[in-house]
Design an enzyme around this catalytic site. Structure first.
Site, short mmCIF file in Angstrom:
data_model
loop_
_atom_site.label_atom_id
_atom_site.label_comp_id
_atom_site.label_asym_id
_atom_site.label_seq_id
_atom_site.Cartn_x
_atom_site.Cartn_y
_atom_site.Cartn_z
N HIS A 92 0.86 -1.19 0.00
CA HIS A 92 0.00 0.00 0.00
C HIS A 92 0.90 1.24 0.00
CE1 HIS A 92 -3.80 2.15 1.01
NE2 HIS A 92 -2.98 2.98 1.63
N ASP A 143 -1.97 -10.31 1.18
CA ASP A 143 -1.20 -9.38 0.35
C ASP A 143 -2.18 -8.60 -0.53
OD1 ASP A 143 0.78 -8.02 -0.92
OD2 ASP A 143 1.62 -9.73 -1.98
N GLU A 161 0.63 -1.68 4.49
CA GLU A 161 1.20 -0.32 4.51
C GLU A 161 2.53 -0.29 5.26
OE1 GLU A 161 -0.42 4.16 5.36
OE2 GLU A 161 -0.81 2.67 6.91
#
Length: 368
Positions: free
Chosen positions: A262, A310, A319
């Site tokens: 992310h 994932d 993140e």
């Protein structure tokens, strides 16, 4: 990115300014060979700390800010006072800073001695365990004595108890079946807390090894330093792939690592086009792997069942954060170093003047 990134001005913020002061003061020690730059960093640190200590500006930086408070809410600032004052003392040798760092008001207001489990977890919002370990370093290597000894001894004792809380045998925190300590009680993005705790644990062992101290006590139990080092090693090994998913949570390390991180820069292709803020969402929502590996980034990590997905759209899993990577890099440096036997005992104290403690005041005259 082809859109404005507005900057906000903080008119108060003892927590934010205290943390910034600590960062600049620490950097001034790192760059002390560049005298002009080091002095510039110290000047910035002292200016920020003066702002942080301004009695009229002690509202937390996030208070009432809809862009910050829901996401990066600060729970206090007395830990940043301790953290900033400690680093400024090391950077300048000005004893007013060590006097502040050992002022009984700081641990009282920050609840440093309450032994609340959450306060033993180092994070972007809680500097207490790091600050007390940093001040424990002063006691271990320089032993400044009166009038600082009583408070430094208390910081040292609490640091030892913090390390006890990380050991599974004392059942302070839950652990996953795969061997990951749950320092944030099973909430998402656990690895940043684990990495920082592993760093502090390994550093405490470095201090013990450097002074030929074999261990410390957790209540009546003597714990060898190697036990704490094993804790730190096990947690970093988990992050690097020794876990039930057999997944490295460090991008680019090993053969199996997250491919849908992310991260805007990693997920948008380099196609010579500029995308607006919302224009990049199609890449965020894509199921394709990132076109770029953000090598070295540690992701949020698995949930309490050791499972990991994932998925780019679920930032709780994928993140990366600066707060997490900082702890991971520091832990790796400590764990792959010399085990503390040749730790640099002097550079961090190079600005600290010799301690010639005055004698304590005489007792009151005896009266029959």
């Amino acid at each position: 990115m082809d859109y404005d990134r507005p900057v906000q001005t903080a008119n108060s913020g003892p927590d934010l300014a205290g943390e910034m002061a600590a960062a600049l003061a620490a950097a001034s020690i790192v760059f002390q060979d560049n005298t002009a730059y080091s002095k510039k960093l110290i000047k910035g640190a002292e200016t920020l700390f003066t702002f942080a200590r301004d009695f009229g500006k002690r509202t937390p930086y996030c208070r009432g800010n809809p862009y910050i408070e829901p996401f990066y809410n600060s729970t206090g600032y007395f830990d940043e006072y301790m953290w900033g004052a400690a680093w400024l003392f090391y950077a300048t040798g000005n004893k007013s800073y060590i006097s502040l760092a050992t002022n009984p008001g700081l641990p009282k207001n920050s609840k440093a001695f309450y032994m609340i489990p959450d306060l033993s977890v180092p994070s972007w919002d809680n500097k207490l365990p790091a600050a007390m370990l940093l001040l424990t370093r002063l006691r271990i290597f320089l032993s400044p004595g009166y009038p600082y000894e009583d408070m430094l001894k208390s910081y040292h004792n609490v640091t030892g108890l913090t390390m006890c809380s990380y050991l599974q045998q004392f059942h302070v925190f839950n652990w996953t079946k795969g061997g990951l300590i749950q320092l944030n009680h099973g909430k998402p993005q656990s690895l940043q807390y684990v990495a920082n705790a592993a760093f502090l644990a390994s550093l405490f062992v470095d201090y013990m090894n450097a002074t030929s101290i074999p261990g410390w006590y957790c209540g009546p139990n003597f714990i060898r330093a190697e036990t704490l080092r094993s804790f730190a090693t096990s947690q970093i090994n988990y992050i690097l792939g020794k876990n039930p998913m057999k997944m490295s949570y460090l991008v680019g390390y090993g053969t199996k690592f997250p491919k849908h991180v992310h991260h805007r820069g990693a997920s948008i292709p380099n196609d010579n086009k500029k995308y607006s803020c919302t224009g990049g969402w199609k890449w965020r929502d894509s199921r394709n792997p990132n076109p770029h590996n953000i090598t070295g980034a540690m992701v949020g990590g698995p949930i309490r069942t050791d499972n990991f997905q994932d998925i780019r759209t679920n930032y709780n899993y994928t993140e990366p954060t600066l707060a997490g990577n900082a702890g991971l890099v520091a832990a790796l440096v400590s764990l792959t170093g010399s085990g503390g036997m040749s730790i640099d005992k002097n550079t961090i104290f190079s600005a600290v003047p010799p301690f010639y403690p005055p004698s304590p005041p005489p007792p009151a005259p005896w009266k029959p």
